[in-house]
Design an enzyme around this catalytic site. Structure first.
Site, short mmCIF file in Angstrom:
data_model
loop_
_atom_site.label_atom_id
_atom_site.label_comp_id
_atom_site.label_asym_id
_atom_site.label_seq_id
_atom_site.Cartn_x
_atom_site.Cartn_y
_atom_site.Cartn_z
N ARG A 82 -9.08 -0.74 -53.89
CA ARG A 82 -9.87 0.09 -53.53
C ARG A 82 -10.97 0.11 -52.38
O ARG A 82 -11.18 0.83 -51.75
CB ARG A 82 -10.88 0.61 -54.81
CG ARG A 82 -9.89 1.34 -55.98
CD ARG A 82 -10.80 1.61 -57.11
NE ARG A 82 -11.08 0.68 -58.02
CZ ARG A 82 -10.39 0.32 -59.19
NH1 ARG A 82 -9.42 1.15 -59.47
NH2 ARG A 82 -10.68 -0.61 -60.11
N PHE B 245 -3.34 11.70 -59.52
CA PHE B 245 -3.38 10.75 -60.89
C PHE B 245 -4.90 9.95 -60.78
O PHE B 245 -4.91 8.85 -60.81
CB PHE B 245 -2.35 9.60 -60.84
CG PHE B 245 -1.09 10.31 -60.75
CD1 PHE B 245 -0.10 10.77 -61.73
CD2 PHE B 245 -0.41 10.33 -59.31
CE1 PHE B 245 0.93 11.17 -61.60
CE2 PHE B 245 0.89 10.88 -59.27
CZ PHE B 245 1.72 11.42 -60.40
N ASN C 5 -0.15 19.18 -63.23
CA ASN C 5 0.72 18.24 -63.32
C ASN C 5 1.10 17.78 -61.80
O ASN C 5 1.23 18.87 -60.96
CB ASN C 5 2.11 18.65 -63.80
CG ASN C 5 3.30 17.61 -63.87
OD1 ASN C 5 3.32 17.10 -62.75
ND2 ASN C 5 4.08 17.90 -65.00
N ALA C 6 1.03 16.83 -61.39
CA ALA C 6 0.94 16.17 -60.03
C ALA C 6 2.43 16.58 -59.43
O ALA C 6 2.37 17.05 -58.21
CB ALA C 6 0.88 14.72 -59.99
N ASP D 57 -1.58 7.15 -57.18
CA ASP D 57 -1.53 6.09 -58.33
C ASP D 57 -1.21 6.45 -59.51
O ASP D 57 -1.79 6.47 -60.48
CB ASP D 57 -2.96 5.57 -58.29
CG ASP D 57 -3.28 4.33 -58.99
OD1 ASP D 57 -2.27 3.54 -59.23
OD2 ASP D 57 -4.34 4.26 -59.47
N CYS E 251 2.62 0.46 -60.69
CA CYS E 251 2.21 -0.70 -61.57
C CYS E 251 3.58 -1.01 -62.58
O CYS E 251 3.18 -1.68 -63.53
CB CYS E 251 1.04 -0.27 -62.30
SG CYS E 251 1.09 1.10 -63.18
N1 SAH Z 1 -6.05 6.20 -60.36
C1 SAH Z 1 -6.35 6.05 -61.64
C2 SAH Z 1 -5.58 5.30 -62.40
C3 SAH Z 1 -4.42 6.20 -62.94
S1 SAH Z 1 -3.86 6.34 -64.47
C4 SAH Z 1 -7.83 5.41 -61.57
O1 SAH Z 1 -8.18 5.06 -60.60
O2 SAH Z 1 -8.54 5.22 -62.72
C5 SAH Z 1 -2.75 7.35 -64.54
C6 SAH Z 1 -3.21 8.72 -64.85
O3 SAH Z 1 -2.22 9.62 -64.26
C7 SAH Z 1 -3.84 9.21 -66.13
O4 SAH Z 1 -5.19 9.63 -66.09
C8 SAH Z 1 -2.75 10.29 -66.54
O5 SAH Z 1 -3.47 11.55 -67.24
C9 SAH Z 1 -2.34 10.79 -65.24
N2 SAH Z 1 -0.86 11.33 -65.35
C10 SAH Z 1 -0.03 11.06 -66.02
N3 SAH Z 1 1.15 11.94 -65.72
C11 SAH Z 1 0.65 12.93 -64.76
C12 SAH Z 1 1.19 14.04 -64.15
N4 SAH Z 1 2.56 14.29 -64.31
N5 SAH Z 1 0.53 14.53 -63.28
C13 SAH Z 1 -0.74 14.46 -63.10
N6 SAH Z 1 -1.17 13.43 -63.71
C14 SAH Z 1 -0.62 12.53 -64.51
#
Ligand code: SAH
Length: 424
Positions: free
Chosen positions: A209, A255, A305-306, A326, A366
């Site tokens: 970060r 995310f 949803n991403a 991420d 990850c």
């Molecule tokens: N970048 C974050 C960590 C990511 S954790 C940080 O800095 O804290 C992963 C995240 O992805 C979670 O919050 C989860 O809710 C989200 N997630 C999981 N599947 C997803 C999807 N299909 N679309 C959007 N978000 C999603």
């Protein structure tokens, strides 16, 4: 009492000697004594020479996990010393950090034990039977080493089943407020250790970060804005620019969870950050964190949803200076790798398309099942299909409080890359 012994086969790969912390059932020639699950066992080579001591669990594919390469007794004192050394290492290498990972499992020679420090709260995750049966030693040591408000257990992970353990969450002793404001790189980040992903927050990307810093400014200048002699920025048409963050990046943080990337982007001068996460709770948390740090006016939040969001934005021909991806671990097992690769490729392909020409893609994975090589191949395929050329700024891994053992690729799970993206 004689400690049971596991004799390893003569013609095995010398993984243990190369630093790998696990013994698989197929590597064992014979076992002497009658070890029970969770017991300490001596690992010896075919000729009976001592190699290490480990925790035995006949239910697990990781039938022995190395605890120490010495013959010292595995007792409460050894656990205390290991945890204290792990904490001293963090204080030495991260002198500023008040919140970080204190124990990173095998890489801290405490196989299957994770301890994260959130200011005065500790979160413990136990992933092996050997640690499970000695849990009280850990809690006792933690209470001696740290000044604590409380300890919370987040052993709510399915991998525990592989060790024959049920999932467990909750306060170790007295209940306390599980929301904690951690300090990272000068930012305040509110996390909930009971509700958040994993143990509440991801310390492994701290340094990543921080690496965003140089990428967050210089964008206004690229767009033709320049500063006049009187200090007033004007655009190419001579129009005065009022926004103090005129030179900052427009960022998409996918995310976003706690919003930690968004917070750093704002700290480093971003003009506008859009956070998207599928979880409403996560979005609320990120919004709260933007407010806490005074960044609300430079941020916007979308619960979506991403996969859908990215595709829609591509259709709408929207672009950003910096796109951050991420995602959670799509590949939770080797079997799930193929499907996961399709997921990673899809978000990266769409993500690249959303980066303006010469802009930046920040992308992470990850999943340790996805090796760096596979990760890079996936990106290359995505770039080919998206008609983009990528130029690497930096390839990074997990932070210093998540050490990696040479010889144990399982401890090397995080991939993080920052690329310039050009049209082709
Ligand atoms: N970048 C974050 C960590 C990511 S954790 C940080 O800095 O804290 C992963 C995240 O992805 C979670 O919050 C989860 O809710 C989200 N997630 C999981 N599947 C997803 C999807 N299909 N679309 C959007 N978000 C999603």
């Amino acid at each position: 009492m004689t400690v049971p012994k596991a004799f390893l086969k003569q013609n095995r790969k010398k993984r243990l000697e190369q630093g790998h912390p696990w013994v698989y059932p197929g590597e064992i020639e014979k076992i002497e004594g009658d070890p029970q699950g969770g017991d300490v066992i001596h690992i010896v080579n075919h000729a009976g020479h001592f190699l290490a001591q480990g925790f035995y669990n006949p239910l697990s594919q990781l039938i022995i996990r190395v605890v120490t390469y010495s013959e010292t007794e595995v007792d409460e004192n050894l656990f205390f010393a290991k945890i204290e050394q792990a904490w001293q290492r963090r204080q030495w290498l991260l002198p500023e950090a008040t919140s970080c990972r204190v124990v990173h499992g095998e890489a801290d020679f405490l196989p299957g034990l994770i301890i994260d420090k959130y200011e005065d709260v500790l979160v413990v995750q136990i992933l092996s039977l050997g640690i499970e049966v000695r849990r009280q030693w850990i809690f006792d040591a933690l209470k001696k080493i740290f000044k604590l408000r409380g300890i919370y257990e987040r052993s709510d992970v399915p991998v525990r089943r592989l060790e024959g353990l049920e999932e467990r969450v909750g306060f170790v002793e007295e209940p306390f407020d599980t929301r904690v404001t951690v300090c990272e790189n000068g930012l305040s980040i509110l996390v909930d250790v009971a509700e958040g992903q994993k143990t509440g927050y991801f310390f492994d990307q701290r340094e990543n970060r921080a690496a965003l810093k140089p990428l967050m400014t210089g964008w206004g200048t690229r767009r033709g804005i320049h500063v006049q002699g009187n200090g007033q920025p004007i655009d190419a048409k001579g129009k005065e620019i009022k926004n103090p963050f005129w030179n900052g990046a427009e960022v998409l943080d996918c995310f976003s969870h706690t919003g930690s990337f968004m917070l750093h982007a704002c700290l480093f001068g971003a003009k506008k950050v859009t956070c998207i996460d599928v979880s409403e709770k996560a979005i609320e948390m990120a919004k709260g964190n933007a407010l806490l740090n005074g960044f609300l006016h430079r941020t916007e939040f979308v619960a979506a949803n991403a996969f859908d969001f990215l595709r829609d934005q591509v259709k709408g021909k929207k672009t950003w200076d910096v796109v951050i991806l991420d995602p959670p671990a799509f590949a939770k097992s080797r079997q799930a790798l193929e499907g996961a690769l399709r997921g990673y490729k899809e978000i990266n392909l769409q993500g690249m398309k959303l980066v303006c020409n010469g802009g930046i893609l920040v992308t992470a994975s990850c999943s340790y099942h996805l090796s760096s090589t596979l990760f890079l191949n996936m990106l290359q395929e995505a770039a080919r299909d998206a008609h983009k050329v990528l130029r690497l700024i930096e390839f990074r891994r997990a932070g210093i409080d998540h050490p990696v053992l040479l010889g144990s690729e399982e401890t090397d799970y995080l991939k993080f890359a920052m690329y310039e993206v050009f049209d082709r």
